[in-house]
Design an enzyme around this catalytic site. Structure first.
Site, PDB file in Angstrom:
ATOM      1  CD  GLU A   1       6.471  -9.788   1.528  1.00  0.00           C
ATOM      2  OE1 GLU A   1       5.040  -9.876   0.749  1.00  0.00           O
ATOM      3  OE2 GLU A   1       5.980  -8.740   1.560  1.00  0.00           O
TER       4      GLU A   1
ATOM      5  CD  GLU B   1       5.503  -4.933   1.476  1.00  0.00           C
ATOM      6  OE1 GLU B   1       4.701  -5.510   1.919  1.00  0.00           O
ATOM      7  OE2 GLU B   1       5.688  -4.648   0.337  1.00  0.00           O
TER       8      GLU B   1
HETATM    9  O1  IFM Z   1      -0.298  -6.299   0.581  1.00  0.00           O
HETATM   10  C1  IFM Z   1       0.605  -6.926   1.007  1.00  0.00           C
HETATM   11  C2  IFM Z   1       1.928  -6.586   0.266  1.00  0.00           C
HETATM   12  O2  IFM Z   1       1.987  -6.551  -1.393  1.00  0.00           O
HETATM   13  C3  IFM Z   1       3.620  -7.131   0.493  1.00  0.00           C
HETATM   14  N1  IFM Z   1       3.711  -7.195   2.293  1.00  0.00           N
HETATM   15  C4  IFM Z   1       2.897  -7.680   3.098  1.00  0.00           C
HETATM   16  C5  IFM Z   1       1.730  -6.796   2.863  1.00  0.00           C
HETATM   17  C6  IFM Z   1       0.979  -6.726   3.765  1.00  0.00           C
HETATM   18  O3  IFM Z   1       0.088  -7.941   3.932  1.00  0.00           O
END
Ligand code: IFM
Length: 495
Positions: free
Chosen positions: A165, A379
């Site tokens: 990200e 994710e």
């Molecule tokens: O916890 C975060 C992660 O580190 C990166 N993506 C989003 C998740 C939830 O906010």
């Protein structure tokens, strides 16, 4: 629901070093920007830090046992850069390598493939002291760090993910200052965007220089799914402007070797982009084997005509900001005419909407634009305000231990978290992945965020994303229904 995923589909869980490891003073690690940021007053909602987190630095054997019990095939973890190169001269720290070697070996011994992110936001503080991501040198240093990891762990890592990200690292870190290092400056945010892109390209190149084409390389992007409020020309324009700065600024250079010219014209008041050097775009556009997609929710935007009545950098609060915290600074530049509408429906504890169709949409959109590109959902998950219940019927669900560290085994039988909302979210989103595969997307894996409740950045420990609960007082791991549900899915390959 009765969809069987393709043979070989990978079910995984994900975490990140600063969010779970703790042990920030051990193994010759030096501070990252998050240690520094957390030590500043009023940066973290509950005043906490990653100092102890889930103590996975010590408890990784138990956590690997949990993964084994879940039946997952891969663990998406990140490596803390300040453990590997703790000092400004870049010397590689043997203790840091030894720690991760032990983790990688135990994963392998338990049949779990490591999907390793090199940068999940814990920049060594000494690099920020020299300017951080807005400075070109940080990208060059990243390539050296990547090379040292490839040399050390070439045969142990299944997939190398350069960055997690970069949107958050650049915009939240340097645009609105909600994340470390807490800088509020759109010019620096855009320079950070470019140097993160460059770090990705140079990182992939460095890994391949060590390991050749057999290295499986990737990057993980949190691509926004933004919908226009209406079909009007203005609202569609607003959506395009949001897409440009959220998505195109990463997809363009990484996958197409270009920055859209509108990015440059729209930000003319902010920067002249002189940080983009000749040859950078060729360096950034490296072939990748798989693109990681992080997905949680969607946004709806409409055109805002009265931009003059609003300071150029003010709009809706940042998504990662707790409700009620006043944020007056948009992380992203050039959004004066983009108004984000309040999310609708039942919101998660993060204040995010639930829109599984958005996941299908983004996977299919990527497939349309980049035919044949392998995708993995690196994710996906949801935070809810969970509570622990006593339930003796769960005592029997745990399988045999595989860790060699029985003394500190700490999953609590007989206590469980009933989290029907997380179970429903999980089911709906896995089904959304199934729909995308059915419609032709080459999605080869799904990683639940997160294996454990953990340190949720500026929100500290107030938000729980885990499919397994962590009692932060005792470090016990407690099953949630969502963990047991995920275990069924991973074992059967069916939703
Ligand atoms: O916890 C975060 C992660 O580190 C990166 N993506 C989003 C998740 C939830 O906010």
């Amino acid at each position: 629901m009765n969809y069987r995923f393709p043979e070989g589909f990978t079910w995984g869980t994900a975490t990140a070093s600063y969010q779970v490891e703790g042990a920030i003073h051990e193994g010759d690690r030096t501070p990252s920007i998050w240690d520094t940021f957390c030590a500043r007053p009023d940066t973290i909602f509950d005043g906490s830090s990653g100092e102890n987190a889930c103590d996975q630095y010590h408890r990784y054997p138990q956590d690997i046992s949990l993964m084994k019990e879940l039946g997952i095939g891969a663990y998406r973890m990140s490596i803390a850069w300040p453990r590997i190169q703790p000092t400004p001269d870049g010397t590689v720290n043997a203790e840091g390598l030894d720690h991760y070697r032990r983790v990688l070996d135990m994963l392998r011994d338990n049949g779990i493939r490591p999907v390793v992110t090199l940068y999940h936001w814990d920049l060594p503080q000494y690099l920020q002291d020299c300017g951080g991501w807005p400075r070109r040198d940080t990208a060059l240093r990243f390539a050296e760090y990547a090379a040292s990891l490839a040399k050390a762990f070439g045969d142990r890592v299944d997939t190398w993910t350069t960055l997690n990200e970069p949107w958050c690292a650049a915009y939240l870190g340097y645009g609105c200052g909600d994340h470390a290092p807490g800088i509020k400056d759109h010019a620096q945010a855009l320079a950070a965007v470019h140097h993160l892109n460059l770090a990705h390209g140079l990182g992939v190149r460095a890994i391949r220089a060590e390991l050749g084409d057999k290295a499986r390389c990737s990057v993980t992007l949190n691509l926004s799914v933004t919908r226009a409020a209406t079909d009007s020309k203005e609202d569609v324009m607003a959506k395009k402007r949001a897409d440009l700065f959220n998505n195109e600024v990463f997809l363009g250079p990484m996958l197409e070797g270009r920055y859209d010219s509108e990015l440059l014209t729209a930000t003319a008041r902010v920067t002249d982009w002189n940080f983009v050097h000749d040859g950078d775009l060729e360096s950034i556009r490296q072939p990748i084997d798989v693109l990681g997609v992080n997905y949680y929710s969607t946004n709806t935007v409409r055109y805002r005509a009265d931009a003059t009545s609003i300071a150029s950098d003010e709009t809706a609060p940042v998504a990662t900001t707790p409700a009620g915290l006043d944020v007056h600074h948009n992380p992203i530049p050039a959004q004066e005419h983009v108004e984000t509408l309040p999310p609708e429906g039942e919101l998660t504890a993060m204040g995010w909407n639930q829109d599984p169709q958005g996941l299908t949409d983004i996977l299919l959109e990527l497939t349309r634009r980049y035919p044949g590109l392998e995708l993995m959902v690196t994710e996906n998950g949801s935070a809810w305000d969970d509570e622990v219940s006593k339930d003796d019927s769960v005592a029997g669900v745990l399988g045999p231990m595989v860790a060699d560290d029985a003394a500190s085994w700490s999953v609590v039988p007989g206590r469980i978290v009933h989290d029907p909302k997380r179970v429903a979210y999980l089911d709906a989103h896995i089904l959304a992945v199934a729909r995308a595969i059915d419609a032709g997307a080459k999605v080869t894996g799904y990683y639940a965020w997160s294996l454990l409740d953990n340190f949720e950045w500026a929100l500290g420990y107030t938000k729980r994303f885990g499919i397994v609960r962590v009692d932060y007082g005792t470090q016990e791991r407690i099953w949630k229904d969502s963990g047991l549900r995920y275990r069924d899915i991973a074992h059967t390959n069916v939703i």
